[in-house]
Enzyme design. Structure first.
Site, PDB file in Angstrom:
ATOM      1  N   SER A 269       2.574 -12.134  -9.745  1.00  8.09           N
ATOM      2  CA  SER A 269       3.913 -11.857  -9.215  1.00  8.09           C
ATOM      3  C   SER A 269       3.978 -11.455  -7.749  1.00  8.09           C
ATOM      4  O   SER A 269       5.054 -11.471  -7.152  1.00  8.09           O
ATOM      5  CB  SER A 269       4.570 -10.758 -10.060  1.00  8.09           C
ATOM      6  OG  SER A 269       3.723  -9.618 -10.131  1.00  8.09           O
ATOM      7  N   THR A 270       2.856 -11.078  -7.158  1.00  9.82           N
ATOM      8  CA  THR A 270       2.852 -10.664  -5.752  1.00  9.82           C
ATOM      9  C   THR A 270       1.556 -11.121  -5.095  1.00  9.82           C
ATOM     10  O   THR A 270       0.603 -11.516  -5.764  1.00  9.82           O
ATOM     11  CB  THR A 270       2.960  -9.128  -5.587  1.00  9.82           C
ATOM     12  OG1 THR A 270       1.851  -8.504  -6.250  1.00  9.82           O
ATOM     13  CG2 THR A 270       4.256  -8.590  -6.178  1.00  9.82           C
TER      14      THR A 270
ATOM     15  N   PHE B 194       2.886  -7.308 -14.630  1.00 12.00           N
ATOM     16  CA  PHE B 194       3.471  -6.076 -15.171  1.00 12.00           C
ATOM     17  C   PHE B 194       4.472  -5.573 -14.144  1.00 12.00           C
ATOM     18  O   PHE B 194       4.117  -4.893 -13.186  1.00 12.00           O
ATOM     19  CB  PHE B 194       2.379  -5.045 -15.418  1.00 12.00           C
ATOM     20  CG  PHE B 194       2.749  -3.966 -16.402  1.00 12.00           C
ATOM     21  CD1 PHE B 194       3.958  -3.977 -17.084  1.00 12.00           C
ATOM     22  CD2 PHE B 194       1.873  -2.917 -16.655  1.00 12.00           C
ATOM     23  CE1 PHE B 194       4.291  -2.984 -18.004  1.00 12.00           C
ATOM     24  CE2 PHE B 194       2.190  -1.914 -17.577  1.00 12.00           C
ATOM     25  CZ  PHE B 194       3.398  -1.945 -18.242  1.00 12.00           C
TER      26      PHE B 194
ATOM     27  N   ALA C 174      -1.742  -6.508 -18.713  1.00 12.50           N
ATOM     28  CA  ALA C 174      -2.739  -7.569 -18.883  1.00 12.50           C
ATOM     29  C   ALA C 174      -4.075  -7.039 -19.400  1.00 12.50           C
ATOM     30  O   ALA C 174      -4.898  -7.817 -19.878  1.00 12.50           O
ATOM     31  CB  ALA C 174      -2.956  -8.301 -17.558  1.00 12.50           C
TER      32      ALA C 174
ATOM     33  N   TYR D   9     -14.240   1.407   2.321  1.00 12.45           N
ATOM     34  CA  TYR D   9     -13.948   0.241   1.489  1.00 12.45           C
ATOM     35  C   TYR D   9     -15.216  -0.326   0.857  1.00 12.45           C
ATOM     36  O   TYR D   9     -15.560   0.012  -0.267  1.00 12.45           O
ATOM     37  CB  TYR D   9     -13.190  -0.846   2.280  1.00 12.45           C
ATOM     38  CG  TYR D   9     -12.516  -1.832   1.358  1.00 12.45           C
ATOM     39  CD1 TYR D   9     -11.208  -1.643   0.934  1.00 12.45           C
ATOM     40  CD2 TYR D   9     -13.215  -2.928   0.848  1.00 12.45           C
ATOM     41  CE1 TYR D   9     -10.612  -2.530   0.040  1.00 12.45           C
ATOM     42  CE2 TYR D   9     -12.633  -3.812  -0.036  1.00 12.45           C
ATOM     43  CZ  TYR D   9     -11.330  -3.602  -0.438  1.00 12.45           C
ATOM     44  OH  TYR D   9     -10.753  -4.467  -1.336  1.00 12.45           O
TER      45      TYR D   9
ATOM     46  N   LYS E 171     -15.956  -4.010  -6.502  1.00 13.13           N
ATOM     47  CA  LYS E 171     -16.043  -5.405  -6.050  1.00 13.13           C
ATOM     48  C   LYS E 171     -17.441  -5.962  -6.302  1.00 13.13           C
ATOM     49  O   LYS E 171     -17.597  -7.143  -6.639  1.00 13.13           O
ATOM     50  CB  LYS E 171     -15.674  -5.515  -4.573  1.00 13.13           C
ATOM     51  CG  LYS E 171     -14.229  -5.133  -4.252  1.00 13.13           C
ATOM     52  CD  LYS E 171     -13.225  -6.010  -4.999  1.00 13.13           C
ATOM     53  CE  LYS E 171     -11.800  -5.720  -4.579  1.00 13.13           C
ATOM     54  NZ  LYS E 171     -10.801  -6.494  -5.364  1.00 13.13           N
TER      55      LYS E 171
ATOM     56  N   LEU F  95      -5.058  -8.365   4.533  1.00 11.94           N
ATOM     57  CA  LEU F  95      -3.622  -8.558   4.682  1.00 11.94           C
ATOM     58  C   LEU F  95      -2.871  -7.313   4.253  1.00 11.94           C
ATOM     59  O   LEU F  95      -3.420  -6.450   3.550  1.00 11.94           O
ATOM     60  CB  LEU F  95      -3.169  -9.764   3.843  1.00 11.94           C
ATOM     61  CG  LEU F  95      -3.600 -11.136   4.375  1.00 11.94           C
ATOM     62  CD1 LEU F  95      -3.378 -12.205   3.329  1.00 11.94           C
ATOM     63  CD2 LEU F  95      -2.831 -11.483   5.651  1.00 11.94           C
ATOM     64  N   VAL F  96      -1.621  -7.231   4.647  1.00 12.55           N
ATOM     65  CA  VAL F  96      -0.787  -6.092   4.269  1.00 12.55           C
ATOM     66  C   VAL F  96      -0.415  -6.210   2.800  1.00 12.55           C
ATOM     67  O   VAL F  96       0.182  -7.204   2.370  1.00 12.55           O
ATOM     68  CB  VAL F  96       0.487  -6.038   5.135  1.00 12.55           C
ATOM     69  CG1 VAL F  96       1.352  -4.850   4.731  1.00 12.55           C
ATOM     70  CG2 VAL F  96       0.131  -5.949   6.610  1.00 12.55           C
ATOM     71  N   THR F  97      -0.776  -5.216   2.017  1.00 11.80           N
ATOM     72  CA  THR F  97      -0.381  -5.113   0.616  1.00 11.80           C
ATOM     73  C   THR F  97       0.073  -3.686   0.356  1.00 11.80           C
ATOM     74  O   THR F  97      -0.151  -2.790   1.178  1.00 11.80           O
ATOM     75  CB  THR F  97      -1.551  -5.445  -0.331  1.00 11.80           C
ATOM     76  OG1 THR F  97      -2.572  -4.435  -0.162  1.00 11.80           O
ATOM     77  CG2 THR F  97      -2.140  -6.809  -0.040  1.00 11.80           C
TER      78      THR F  97
END
Length: 397
Positions: free
Chosen positions: A49-50, A73, A111, A234, A243, A272-274
């Site tokens: 969805s995003t 969700f 999920a 990260y 990861k 990226l921007v999330t």
């Protein structure tokens, strides 16, 4: 109702359905402009969805002409209260897919749960028979384990030592020093449980056991590596351990799919921007500087450009899929170019509250953030009334 962005810290509490629809249309037009991809025809997108998941679904449908089943969700709307942005994205996607004569159904729920997995299997069996591509793009901070019932929460922390470096409040533009306390052992375990590869493997096992994977089926999950600047918080932090686990799981899944010729890959994507990255100290400043450099070099990409390139230039070329020495697909290749990283590192040393608007792309960061929630799109009149009560018509209940 007139819908405006309402902020609480790094979270926007509202979403705009017209803006979300514009986002989807923009992505569809981009994918179509790049030409047809001879790729998957029946696609399951878990986390559809995003972000990268939505762009994967759009690329599958409007690049490959695929039937898509999306799992997500999201919070539906209530009178006077907007839905979450992914709800409106999915409603807009399904409307566009319907216009194009493409199969598109969606399942809204957890999920990680056995119930949603079973509902998905039943829908594939009834409607599609089998799928030839499974995209795994979940980004939840919590997971209730389906076997134990225990809720695990991920943590974004360094491992071993306190981490201190610059960060920016992208709302105010203030650059400051931030320190993050190191993780405890259960932080690592919980983060791996939420964001590692266990659930991906569970999905693939469930699909294979039900004979719902086509011969030579592919499955792809998404990861990030990033530069040395962000490593402590990260890639060498708790999320990096998750990861690592996700990437190791790809080999296990490939081994389990050998008898049907299937393969699992991890695609390492660009920063990226999330919603998640906005809350990680250091990352917003890095992305602001990265955007400036990549835009100047003409190699900046958003999620849809990344996914279209993944499909067209890596997954579906008719040739073996190129990977790095650890078996990963690298579409962060432009971000990680030596010349790009050298320029970002130099700007990082210079960055202050006074000069960031000039040497970085803070405005681009802000725009991308508001875009996540359907705001600040060209061509949308935000002064007009918008109907918050948009339905996802094909929702499977």
């Amino acid at each position: 109702m007139i819908i405006e962005p309402r902020m609480r810290g790094f979270i926007c509490l509202t979403a705009h359905p017209t803006g979300a629809a514009q986002n989807v249309k923009n992505q569809i037009e981009y994918v179509k402009s790049k030409g047809a991809i001879n790729g998957a025809k029946k696609v399951l997108v878990i986390g559809a969805s995003t972000g990268f998941g939505l762009s994967s679904r759009i690329t599958s449908a409007f690049g490959c002409g695929a039937a898509t089943l999306g799992v997500f969700f999201e919070k539906p709307p209530r009178a006077g209260k907007t839905a979450s942005p992914g709800w409106y994205n999915s409603a807009a996607f399904e409307e566009e897919a319907s216009k194009a004569g493409l199969y598109a159904k969606s399942i809204n729920g957890d999920a990680f749960s056995k119930e949603i997995k079973q509902q998905t299997l039943d829908t594939i069996k009834e409607d599609l028979g089998q799928v030839d591509l499974v995209i795994y793009s979940l980004a939840s901070p919590v997971r209730v384990h389906p076997e134990t019932g225990v809720m695990h929460r991920s943590a974004l922390k360094p491992i071993g030592d306190v981490f201190s470096n610059k960060t920016v409040d992208f709302h105010s533009g203030k650059v400051s020093e931030v320190s993050i306390e190191p993780s405890k052992e259960d932080d690592i375990e919980n983060t791996v449980t939420v964001m590692g590869g266990e659930d991906w493997a569970m999905w693939m096992e469930a699909l294979k056991s039900a004979n719902l994977l086509a011969p030579d089926a592919l499955t792809v999950a998404y990861s990030y590596i990033g530069p040395s600047l962000t490593e402590p918080v990260y890639r060498k932090g708790t999320i990096g351990r998750a990861k690592d686990h996700l990437e190791a799981t790809a080999f296990e899944i490939t081994d389990s799919l050998k008898d049907i010729g299937g393969k699992a890959y991890v695609s390492v994507n660009k920063a990226l921007v999330t919603q998640a990255s906005s809350a990680i100290p250091v990352i917003p400043l890095y992305i602001s500087l990265l955007y400036k450099v990549m835009k100047e070099e003409g190699v900046h990409e958003g999620t849809v450009e990344q996914m279209q390139r993944l499909y067209q230039e890596h997954l579906y070329t008719g040739k073996p899929i190129p990977t790095d020495d650890k078996g990963r697909i690298r579409i962060d290749d432009w971000e990680m170019r030596d010349d790009i990283q050298e320029k970002v590192a130099a700007l990082w040393e210079q960055a202050t509250t006074d000069n960031l608007a000039t040497i970085g792309d803070l405005e681009g960061y802000r725009k991308d953030f508001y875009n996540l929630f359907g705001f600040d799109y060209d061509g949308v009149d935000y002064k007009l009334e918008a109907d918050e009560m948009i339905a996802v018509n094909s929702l499977q209940n």
